[in-house]
Design a protein around this motif. Sequence first.
Motif, PDB file in Angstrom:
ATOM      1  N   LYS A 203      -7.554 -34.093   9.607  1.00 58.13           N
ATOM      2  CA  LYS A 203      -7.825 -33.270  10.719  1.00 58.13           C
ATOM      3  C   LYS A 203      -6.749 -33.064  11.890  1.00 58.13           C
ATOM      4  CE  LYS A 203     -10.430 -36.882  13.004  1.00 58.13           C
ATOM      5  NZ  LYS A 203     -10.893 -37.845  11.836  1.00 58.13           N
ATOM      6  N   SER A 204      -5.666 -33.929  11.845  1.00 59.11           N
ATOM      7  CA  SER A 204      -4.831 -33.756  12.806  1.00 59.11           C
ATOM      8  C   SER A 204      -3.739 -32.434  12.598  1.00 59.11           C
ATOM      9  CB  SER A 204      -3.954 -34.983  12.740  1.00 59.11           C
ATOM     10  OG  SER A 204      -3.106 -35.266  11.830  1.00 59.11           O
ATOM     11  N   PHE A 205      -3.909 -31.845  11.202  1.00 66.31           N
ATOM     12  CA  PHE A 205      -3.062 -30.821  10.874  1.00 66.31           C
ATOM     13  C   PHE A 205      -4.099 -29.419  10.659  1.00 66.31           C
ATOM     14  CE2 PHE A 205      -1.340 -34.303   8.416  1.00 66.31           C
ATOM     15  CZ  PHE A 205      -0.014 -34.349   9.057  1.00 66.31           C
ATOM     16  N   VAL A 206      -5.358 -29.808  10.956  1.00 66.66           N
ATOM     17  CA  VAL A 206      -6.117 -28.763  11.129  1.00 66.66           C
ATOM     18  C   VAL A 206      -6.628 -28.069  12.344  1.00 66.66           C
ATOM     19  CG1 VAL A 206      -8.614 -27.615  10.130  1.00 66.66           C
ATOM     20  CG2 VAL A 206      -7.308 -29.230   8.679  1.00 66.66           C
ATOM     21  N   HIS A 207      -7.103 -28.994  13.151  1.00 66.13           N
ATOM     22  CA  HIS A 207      -7.456 -28.282  14.404  1.00 66.13           C
ATOM     23  C   HIS A 207      -6.213 -27.787  15.278  1.00 66.13           C
ATOM     24  CE1 HIS A 207      -9.531 -27.680  18.220  1.00 66.13           C
ATOM     25  NE2 HIS A 207      -8.764 -28.578  18.870  1.00 66.13           N
ATOM     26  N   ARG A 208      -6.267 -26.362  15.692  1.00 63.66           N
ATOM     27  CA  ARG A 208      -5.211 -25.673  16.273  1.00 63.66           C
ATOM     28  C   ARG A 208      -3.989 -25.503  15.519  1.00 63.66           C
ATOM     29  NH1 ARG A 208      -7.505 -24.989  21.265  1.00 63.66           N
ATOM     30  NH2 ARG A 208      -5.488 -23.961  21.739  1.00 63.66           N
ATOM     31  N   ALA A 209      -4.345 -25.673  14.158  1.00 62.28           N
ATOM     32  CA  ALA A 209      -3.057 -25.379  13.282  1.00 62.28           C
ATOM     33  C   ALA A 209      -2.627 -23.877  13.592  1.00 62.28           C
ATOM     34  CB  ALA A 209      -3.511 -25.473  11.868  1.00 62.28           C
ATOM     35  N   TRP A 210      -3.248 -23.014  13.557  1.00 59.28           N
ATOM     36  CA  TRP A 210      -2.897 -21.669  13.941  1.00 59.28           C
ATOM     37  C   TRP A 210      -1.798 -21.420  15.058  1.00 59.28           C
ATOM     38  CZ3 TRP A 210      -3.959 -19.906  18.734  1.00 59.28           C
ATOM     39  CH2 TRP A 210      -5.053 -20.769  19.509  1.00 59.28           C
ATOM     40  N   GLU A 211      -1.575 -22.301  16.127  1.00 53.80           N
ATOM     41  CA  GLU A 211      -0.722 -22.134  16.799  1.00 53.80           C
ATOM     42  C   GLU A 211       0.375 -23.280  16.980  1.00 53.80           C
ATOM     43  OE1 GLU A 211      -2.580 -22.863  20.780  1.00 53.80           O
ATOM     44  OE2 GLU A 211      -2.545 -25.136  20.528  1.00 53.80           O
ATOM     45  N   ASP A 212       0.392 -23.913  15.636  1.00 53.23           N
ATOM     46  CA  ASP A 212       1.436 -24.894  15.489  1.00 53.23           C
ATOM     47  C   ASP A 212       2.277 -24.713  14.430  1.00 53.23           C
ATOM     48  OD1 ASP A 212       2.134 -28.148  16.343  1.00 53.23           O
ATOM     49  OD2 ASP A 212       2.204 -27.754  14.142  1.00 53.23           O
ATOM     50  N   GLU A 213       3.282 -24.471  14.265  1.00 52.19           N
ATOM     51  CA  GLU A 213       4.069 -24.010  12.888  1.00 52.19           C
ATOM     52  C   GLU A 213       4.202 -25.318  12.147  1.00 52.19           C
ATOM     53  OE1 GLU A 213       8.510 -22.172  12.204  1.00 52.19           O
ATOM     54  OE2 GLU A 213       7.874 -22.485  14.061  1.00 52.19           O
ATOM     55  N   THR A 214       4.312 -26.422  12.675  1.00 51.30           N
ATOM     56  CA  THR A 214       4.397 -27.605  11.367  1.00 51.30           C
ATOM     57  C   THR A 214       2.921 -27.792  11.006  1.00 51.30           C
ATOM     58  OG1 THR A 214       5.683 -28.506  13.083  1.00 51.30           O
ATOM     59  CG2 THR A 214       5.095 -30.069  11.447  1.00 51.30           C
ATOM     60  N   SER A 215       2.034 -27.816  11.447  1.00 51.80           N
ATOM     61  CA  SER A 215       0.362 -27.730  11.084  1.00 51.80           C
ATOM     62  C   SER A 215       0.357 -26.952   9.987  1.00 51.80           C
ATOM     63  CB  SER A 215      -0.426 -27.890  11.987  1.00 51.80           C
ATOM     64  OG  SER A 215      -0.243 -28.937  12.891  1.00 51.80           O
ATOM     65  N   ARG A 216       0.590 -25.732  10.255  1.00 52.75           N
ATOM     66  CA  ARG A 216       0.593 -24.607   9.280  1.00 52.75           C
ATOM     67  C   ARG A 216       1.138 -24.845   7.904  1.00 52.75           C
ATOM     68  NH1 ARG A 216       1.568 -20.855  13.565  1.00 52.75           N
ATOM     69  NH2 ARG A 216       3.495 -20.225  12.701  1.00 52.75           N
ATOM     70  N   ALA A 217       2.415 -25.242   8.112  1.00 50.78           N
ATOM     71  CA  ALA A 217       3.235 -25.795   6.887  1.00 50.78           C
ATOM     72  C   ALA A 217       2.619 -26.875   5.942  1.00 50.78           C
ATOM     73  CB  ALA A 217       4.737 -26.067   7.552  1.00 50.78           C
ATOM     74  N   VAL A 218       2.092 -27.741   6.813  1.00 47.58           N
ATOM     75  CA  VAL A 218       1.375 -28.888   6.190  1.00 47.58           C
ATOM     76  C   VAL A 218       0.255 -28.306   5.191  1.00 47.58           C
ATOM     77  CG1 VAL A 218       0.144 -31.127   6.206  1.00 47.58           C
ATOM     78  CG2 VAL A 218       2.208 -30.549   7.764  1.00 47.58           C
ATOM     79  N   VAL A 219      -0.439 -27.459   6.099  1.00 52.78           N
ATOM     80  CA  VAL A 219      -1.682 -26.937   5.397  1.00 52.78           C
ATOM     81  C   VAL A 219      -1.220 -25.974   3.934  1.00 52.78           C
ATOM     82  CG1 VAL A 219      -3.664 -25.147   5.368  1.00 52.78           C
ATOM     83  CG2 VAL A 219      -3.157 -26.931   7.365  1.00 52.78           C
ATOM     84  N   ALA A 220      -0.180 -25.395   4.293  1.00 54.02           N
ATOM     85  CA  ALA A 220       0.228 -24.418   3.131  1.00 54.02           C
ATOM     86  C   ALA A 220       0.962 -25.362   1.950  1.00 54.02           C
ATOM     87  CB  ALA A 220       1.228 -23.452   3.516  1.00 54.02           C
ATOM     88  N   VAL A 221       1.472 -26.435   2.102  1.00 51.46           N
ATOM     89  CA  VAL A 221       2.217 -27.074   1.221  1.00 51.46           C
ATOM     90  C   VAL A 221       1.011 -28.054   0.606  1.00 51.46           C
ATOM     91  CG1 VAL A 221       3.444 -29.373   0.782  1.00 51.46           C
ATOM     92  CG2 VAL A 221       4.500 -27.446   2.501  1.00 51.46           C
ATOM     93  N   SER A 222       0.052 -28.419   1.231  1.00 54.50           N
ATOM     94  CA  SER A 222      -0.972 -29.257   0.959  1.00 54.50           C
ATOM     95  C   SER A 222      -1.795 -28.355  -0.096  1.00 54.50           C
ATOM     96  CB  SER A 222      -2.092 -29.738   1.708  1.00 54.50           C
ATOM     97  OG  SER A 222      -1.192 -30.541   2.925  1.00 54.50           O
ATOM     98  N   GLN A 223      -1.902 -27.114   0.107  1.00 53.32           N
ATOM     99  CA  GLN A 223      -2.701 -26.290  -0.768  1.00 53.32           C
ATOM    100  C   GLN A 223      -2.159 -26.080  -1.848  1.00 53.32           C
ATOM    101  OE1 GLN A 223      -5.446 -23.923   2.165  1.00 53.32           O
ATOM    102  NE2 GLN A 223      -4.272 -22.437   0.855  1.00 53.32           N
ATOM    103  N   GLY A 224      -0.661 -25.779  -1.703  1.00 54.09           N
ATOM    104  CA  GLY A 224       0.110 -25.488  -2.977  1.00 54.09           C
ATOM    105  C   GLY A 224      -0.002 -26.587  -4.004  1.00 54.09           C
ATOM    106  N   LEU A 225      -0.074 -27.768  -3.323  1.00 51.99           N
ATOM    107  CA  LEU A 225       0.046 -28.933  -4.288  1.00 51.99           C
ATOM    108  C   LEU A 225      -1.395 -28.968  -4.896  1.00 51.99           C
ATOM    109  CD1 LEU A 225       1.515 -31.965  -2.222  1.00 51.99           C
ATOM    110  CD2 LEU A 225       1.988 -31.689  -4.639  1.00 51.99           C
ATOM    111  N   ALA A 226      -2.431 -28.802  -4.234  1.00 54.42           N
ATOM    112  CA  ALA A 226      -3.676 -28.903  -4.736  1.00 54.42           C
ATOM    113  C   ALA A 226      -3.936 -27.866  -5.728  1.00 54.42           C
ATOM    114  CB  ALA A 226      -4.581 -28.898  -3.696  1.00 54.42           C
ATOM    115  N   ARG A 227      -3.588 -26.619  -5.625  1.00 48.75           N
ATOM    116  CA  ARG A 227      -3.807 -25.614  -6.711  1.00 48.75           C
ATOM    117  C   ARG A 227      -3.105 -26.190  -7.947  1.00 48.75           C
ATOM    118  NH1 ARG A 227      -6.667 -24.057  -4.421  1.00 48.75           N
ATOM    119  NH2 ARG A 227      -6.955 -22.408  -2.784  1.00 48.75           N
ATOM    120  N   GLN A 228      -1.738 -26.506  -7.828  1.00 52.97           N
ATOM    121  CA  GLN A 228      -1.020 -26.856  -9.144  1.00 52.97           C
ATOM    122  C   GLN A 228      -1.434 -28.051  -9.742  1.00 52.97           C
ATOM    123  OE1 GLN A 228       2.100 -25.807  -9.960  1.00 52.97           O
ATOM    124  NE2 GLN A 228       1.785 -24.026  -8.629  1.00 52.97           N
ATOM    125  N   LEU A 229      -2.478 -28.840  -8.935  1.00 49.16           N
ATOM    126  CA  LEU A 229      -2.920 -30.212  -9.874  1.00 49.16           C
ATOM    127  C   LEU A 229      -4.409 -29.704  -9.907  1.00 49.16           C
ATOM    128  CD1 LEU A 229      -1.147 -32.803  -7.579  1.00 49.16           C
ATOM    129  CD2 LEU A 229      -0.490 -32.077  -9.606  1.00 49.16           C
TER     130      LEU A 229
END
Length: 289
Positions: A203-229
């Motif tokens: 949740k620390s990467f999800v809440h207010r991710a839209w205004e935080d570049e780092t969080s947005r990156a973590v969400v995108a990377v996590s999703q890419g990983l999950a898709r691949q796997l």
Amino acid sequence: RERLGDLLGHWAPGRDTRPETSRRSYSANRIMAAIRNGELVNHYQPKVELATGNVIGVETLVRWRHPQDGMVYPDQFIAVAEASGVIERLTGWVLNEALAQSRRWSLAGIDLRMAVNVSMNNLASISFTDFVTEEAQCACVPPARLVLEVTESRLMRDPRAPLEILTRLRLKRFGLSIDDFGTGHSSLRQLCDIPFDELKIDKSFVHRAWEDETSRAVVAVSQGLARQLGMKVVGEGVEDREDWDFLRCAGCDHAQGYFIARPMPAEEFLAWLGEWRVRVPALLAPSPS
Ligand code: C2E
Ligand code: MG
Ligand code: MG
Ligand code: MG
């Protein structure tokens, strides 16, 4: 050992909106007595599909109705339960109760995946696989309907046992979810070693991710990983409409958080479901702002 949280040096403490409680710690004996005296209760928090608003499952979150201290949350007793070995009994109680609830809902025509949090300390003995299998069988809950959410623990003695147990559970078609992904406790190593089918972005990467570049990156990377796997992605800690819209745009599969519902007693679930169905159309439309 590479940890995504460490790599990115990011930590945003979650906003805790529950009433301020005193930070007591409880002894293992007292926790054991609570289990015996029926002082524990499971609350359930829905997981919904972002594309459709469909409710796809619930997560079980244990609470302790302490006769003097009022509602006590897991952060105040899980660590002691883990360190003392009481966690074995605690998980047994939570699982048994969650499966019974899953069965009750199923008989009422509500078929949802039931998630239960499992401590790494529960994964120390091979018999855990049989235990879970028998409990599910007794409750007539098919393995695919039960999801075990796992967070790594520092207290883990032998990392090979959990690996074997989780692999066996997966072979039996139980769902496996890596919880709090991106924090120090859920590492990339685990993701590679264990056949998870669900990844929960902390949740620390999800809440207010839209205004935080780092969080947005973590969400995108996590999703890419999950898709691949081949895993489904859940964003936890969705607290407002902005979080909801952000995860939808980001293409995340599922969401969980106070914006959708707080964890609630089983008796409140049907009423919530009715209210949720009314809310959904507006949440699938473009944001009003
Ligand atoms: P978790 O499994 O990551 O569960 C999510 C936590 O975030 C829960 O706290 C939930 O109430 C809270 N939460 C949900 N939506 C939101 C939101 O929108 N914003 C914020 N700020 N928080 C949200 P809770 O119930 O206090 O549980 C804390 C942790 O305790 C859980 O984290 C889990 O690791 C552990 N836990 C809970 N129940 C059990 C259990 O039966 N067994 C074990 N071993 N651990 C448990
Ligand atoms: Mg969890
Ligand atoms: Mg979590
Ligand atoms: Mg957690």
